[in-house]
Enzyme design. Structure first.
Site, PDB file in Angstrom:
ATOM      1  N   ASP A 142      -2.678   3.716   4.702  1.00 24.72           N
ATOM      2  CA  ASP A 142      -3.564   2.563   4.934  1.00 24.72           C
ATOM      3  C   ASP A 142      -2.853   1.509   5.764  1.00 24.72           C
ATOM      4  OD1 ASP A 142      -6.133   1.011   3.806  1.00 24.72           O
ATOM      5  OD2 ASP A 142      -4.440  -0.376   3.887  1.00 24.72           O
ATOM      6  N   HIS A 179     -12.277  -5.820   7.831  1.00 23.53           N
ATOM      7  CA  HIS A 179     -11.206  -6.310   6.959  1.00 23.53           C
ATOM      8  C   HIS A 179     -11.661  -7.434   6.018  1.00 23.53           C
ATOM      9  CE1 HIS A 179      -6.529  -6.414   6.975  1.00 23.53           C
ATOM     10  NE2 HIS A 179      -6.981  -6.694   5.780  1.00 23.53           N
ATOM     11  N   TYR A 188      -1.780  -6.028  10.614  1.00 20.01           N
ATOM     12  CA  TYR A 188      -0.419  -5.773  10.102  1.00 20.01           C
ATOM     13  C   TYR A 188       0.578  -5.628  11.259  1.00 20.01           C
ATOM     14  CZ  TYR A 188      -2.946  -4.482   5.778  1.00 20.01           C
ATOM     15  OH  TYR A 188      -3.768  -4.460   4.672  1.00 20.01           O
ATOM     16  N   LYS A 237      -8.236  -1.154   9.993  1.00 23.40           N
ATOM     17  CA  LYS A 237      -9.256  -2.186   9.765  1.00 23.40           C
ATOM     18  C   LYS A 237      -9.361  -3.098  10.985  1.00 23.40           C
ATOM     19  CE  LYS A 237      -7.290  -2.213   5.126  1.00 23.40           C
ATOM     20  NZ  LYS A 237      -5.811  -2.202   5.233  1.00 23.40           N
TER      21      LYS A 237
HETATM   22  P1  NDP Z   1       1.328  -3.704  -4.030  1.00 19.92           P
HETATM   23  O1  NDP Z   1       0.560  -4.172  -5.195  1.00 19.92           O
HETATM   24  O2  NDP Z   1       1.205  -2.293  -3.594  1.00 19.92           O
HETATM   25  O3  NDP Z   1       2.855  -4.045  -4.326  1.00 19.92           O
HETATM   26  C1  NDP Z   1       3.866  -3.829  -3.390  1.00 19.92           C
HETATM   27  C2  NDP Z   1       5.155  -4.433  -3.923  1.00 19.92           C
HETATM   28  O4  NDP Z   1       5.564  -3.760  -5.099  1.00 19.92           O
HETATM   29  C3  NDP Z   1       6.280  -4.339  -2.932  1.00 19.92           C
HETATM   30  O5  NDP Z   1       7.079  -5.497  -3.076  1.00 19.92           O
HETATM   31  C4  NDP Z   1       7.059  -3.102  -3.392  1.00 19.92           C
HETATM   32  O6  NDP Z   1       8.405  -3.244  -3.039  1.00 19.92           O
HETATM   33  C5  NDP Z   1       6.857  -3.166  -4.886  1.00 19.92           C
HETATM   34  N1  NDP Z   1       6.823  -1.841  -5.542  1.00 19.92           N
HETATM   35  C6  NDP Z   1       6.135  -0.754  -5.136  1.00 19.92           C
HETATM   36  N2  NDP Z   1       6.321   0.274  -6.004  1.00 19.92           N
HETATM   37  C7  NDP Z   1       7.138  -0.177  -6.966  1.00 19.92           C
HETATM   38  C8  NDP Z   1       7.692   0.404  -8.125  1.00 19.92           C
HETATM   39  N3  NDP Z   1       7.432   1.667  -8.454  1.00 19.92           N
HETATM   40  N4  NDP Z   1       8.522  -0.347  -8.904  1.00 19.92           N
HETATM   41  C9  NDP Z   1       8.777  -1.639  -8.576  1.00 19.92           C
HETATM   42  N5  NDP Z   1       8.275  -2.256  -7.493  1.00 19.92           N
HETATM   43  C10 NDP Z   1       7.455  -1.528  -6.689  1.00 19.92           C
HETATM   44  O7  NDP Z   1       1.010  -4.726  -2.819  1.00 19.92           O
HETATM   45  P2  NDP Z   1       0.365  -4.688  -1.389  1.00 19.92           P
HETATM   46  O8  NDP Z   1      -0.158  -6.059  -1.162  1.00 19.92           O
HETATM   47  O9  NDP Z   1       1.271  -4.123  -0.384  1.00 19.92           O
HETATM   48  O10 NDP Z   1      -0.929  -3.730  -1.531  1.00 19.92           O
HETATM   49  C11 NDP Z   1      -0.932  -2.346  -1.259  1.00 19.92           C
HETATM   50  C12 NDP Z   1      -1.642  -2.045   0.052  1.00 19.92           C
HETATM   51  O11 NDP Z   1      -2.994  -2.500   0.031  1.00 19.92           O
HETATM   52  C13 NDP Z   1      -1.068  -2.788   1.264  1.00 19.92           C
HETATM   53  O12 NDP Z   1       0.182  -2.296   1.664  1.00 19.92           O
HETATM   54  C14 NDP Z   1      -2.184  -2.649   2.245  1.00 19.92           C
HETATM   55  O13 NDP Z   1      -2.174  -1.351   2.829  1.00 19.92           O
HETATM   56  C15 NDP Z   1      -3.388  -2.848   1.352  1.00 19.92           C
HETATM   57  N6  NDP Z   1      -3.852  -4.273   1.363  1.00 19.92           N
HETATM   58  C16 NDP Z   1      -5.115  -4.530   1.857  1.00 19.92           C
HETATM   59  C17 NDP Z   1      -5.589  -5.823   1.894  1.00 19.92           C
HETATM   60  C18 NDP Z   1      -6.953  -6.075   2.413  1.00 19.92           C
HETATM   61  O14 NDP Z   1      -7.314  -7.242   2.618  1.00 19.92           O
HETATM   62  N7  NDP Z   1      -7.760  -5.069   2.636  1.00 19.92           N
HETATM   63  C19 NDP Z   1      -4.783  -6.967   1.440  1.00 19.92           C
HETATM   64  C20 NDP Z   1      -3.499  -6.584   0.886  1.00 19.92           C
HETATM   65  C21 NDP Z   1      -3.072  -5.282   0.851  1.00 19.92           C
HETATM   66  P3  NDP Z   1       9.248  -2.155  -2.166  1.00 19.92           P
HETATM   67  O15 NDP Z   1       8.509  -1.885  -0.896  1.00 19.92           O
HETATM   68  O16 NDP Z   1      10.547  -2.864  -1.969  1.00 19.92           O
HETATM   69  O17 NDP Z   1       9.365  -0.928  -3.034  1.00 19.92           O
END
Ligand code: NDP
Length: 280
Positions: free
Chosen positions: A49, A116, A54, A83
């Protein structure tokens, strides 16, 4: 029954979308991004995604190419989402934005293209553009993101093709029950963004207690809870060990009681912007 990472949900138009994917929000262009996407594919993720805003579609495309090369799987086995950003909402603008995303990704089609954010006065024209792209066979499925019930009602009044997916913020502190029910009634698949609440919920005492009982991490418990609710989920990590961890969720099942306990954490609390009150 959810068996493995290759399990899919069948969208309203028959297209199969993986239940679990990797998100790449806030990951800049560069080797960390390319490796995250490549490693996800190597570890059997089949869905990625991204979004124009981004500013990382080129690296995502490179990660996809490297992942396909190293695993020998075909492009058709992957599900790629992008998006259209708010500044490109409009009929011609949205068609052009789609072409730009394809070019940056180095792909000749997307599996899913989403509006989006529901910018008032703009999303209907953008939806017409998505319908055209879909009818011309340029994209396999179309949908929206951050749409509340009233946005969907408004769109459904004029849409020739219903959105197949609505991607919204969803995690144990924001369970979106009414929206979930509305989408279900209308054949719109709900997809969770920030499923881990951007890491802010991983210390929650109740979730930690549940995780301990199943000998799993809190992240794994939440991702499994999404899947058992029938919600597509796209946790983001750039770390290979967490990419593996977040997909090691097919060897256990949460009890009905634990599902309810997790859903009971809802506080209607957002980490992202409110779709009824944003100014971008
Ligand atoms: P998430 O809820 O997926 O959390 C990501 C965070 O959690 C990062 O800091 C990551 O760190 C950490 N993390 C991931 N796995 C673990 C684990 N197993 N243990 C501990 N920490 C963990 O946040 P996002 O906001 O990134 O949401 C996911 C996706 O949703 C986005 O990447 C995007 O593709 C989408 N999105 C869409 C939006 C929209 O408006 N449509 C808005 C926001 C997000 P690290 O990378 O260091 O592991």
């Amino acid at each position: 029954m959810i068996k493995n990472i290759f399990d899919t949900v069948t969208l309203a138009n028959g297209v199969k979308m993986p239940r679990l994917g990797i998100g790449v929000f806030q990951v800049e262009e560069g080797s960390e991004l390319v490796n995250a996407v490549k490693n996800a594919i190597k570890h059997d993720y089949r869905s990625v995604d991204t979004a124009a805003i981004y500013a990382n579609e080129e690296g995502v495309g490179e990660g996809i190419r490297q992942g396909l090369k190293e695993t020998g799987i075909q492009r058709e086995e992957l599900f790629v989402t992008s998006k259209v950003w708010n500044s490109d909402l409009g009929y011609e603008e949205t068609i052009a934005a789609y072409e730009t995303s394809l070019k940056k990704l180095g792909l000749d089609y997307l599996d899913l293209y989403l509006i989006h954010w529901p910018v008032e006065g703009k999303y209907i024209d953008a939806w017409r553009a998505l319908e055209t792209l879909y009818k011309e066979g340029k994209v396999k499925a179309i949908g929206v993101s951050n749409f509340q019930i009233h946005h969907l009602e408004d769109l459904l009044k004029v849409a020739e093709i219903k959105p197949m997916v609505n991607q919204v913020e969803h995690h144990p502190c924001l369970t979106q029950e009414e929206l979930y029910a509305f989408c279900k009634e209308n054949g719109i698949q709900l997809e969770a963004w920030s499923p881990l609440m951007q890491g802010q919920i991983l210390d929650h005492p109740l979730l930690k207690e549940i995780a301990e009982r199943y000998q799993k991490s809190v992240a794994q418990i939440i991702i499994r809870w999404d899947l058992q609710k029938g919600i597509i989920t796209i946790p983001k990590s750039t770390k290979e060990h967490r990419i593996i961890e977040n997909s090691s969720i097919f060897d256990f099942e949460l009890s009905g009681e634990d599902m309810k306990l997790i859903s009971g954490l809802n506080e209607n609390k957002r980490v992202g912007p409110d779709p009824d009150n944003f100014d971008f």
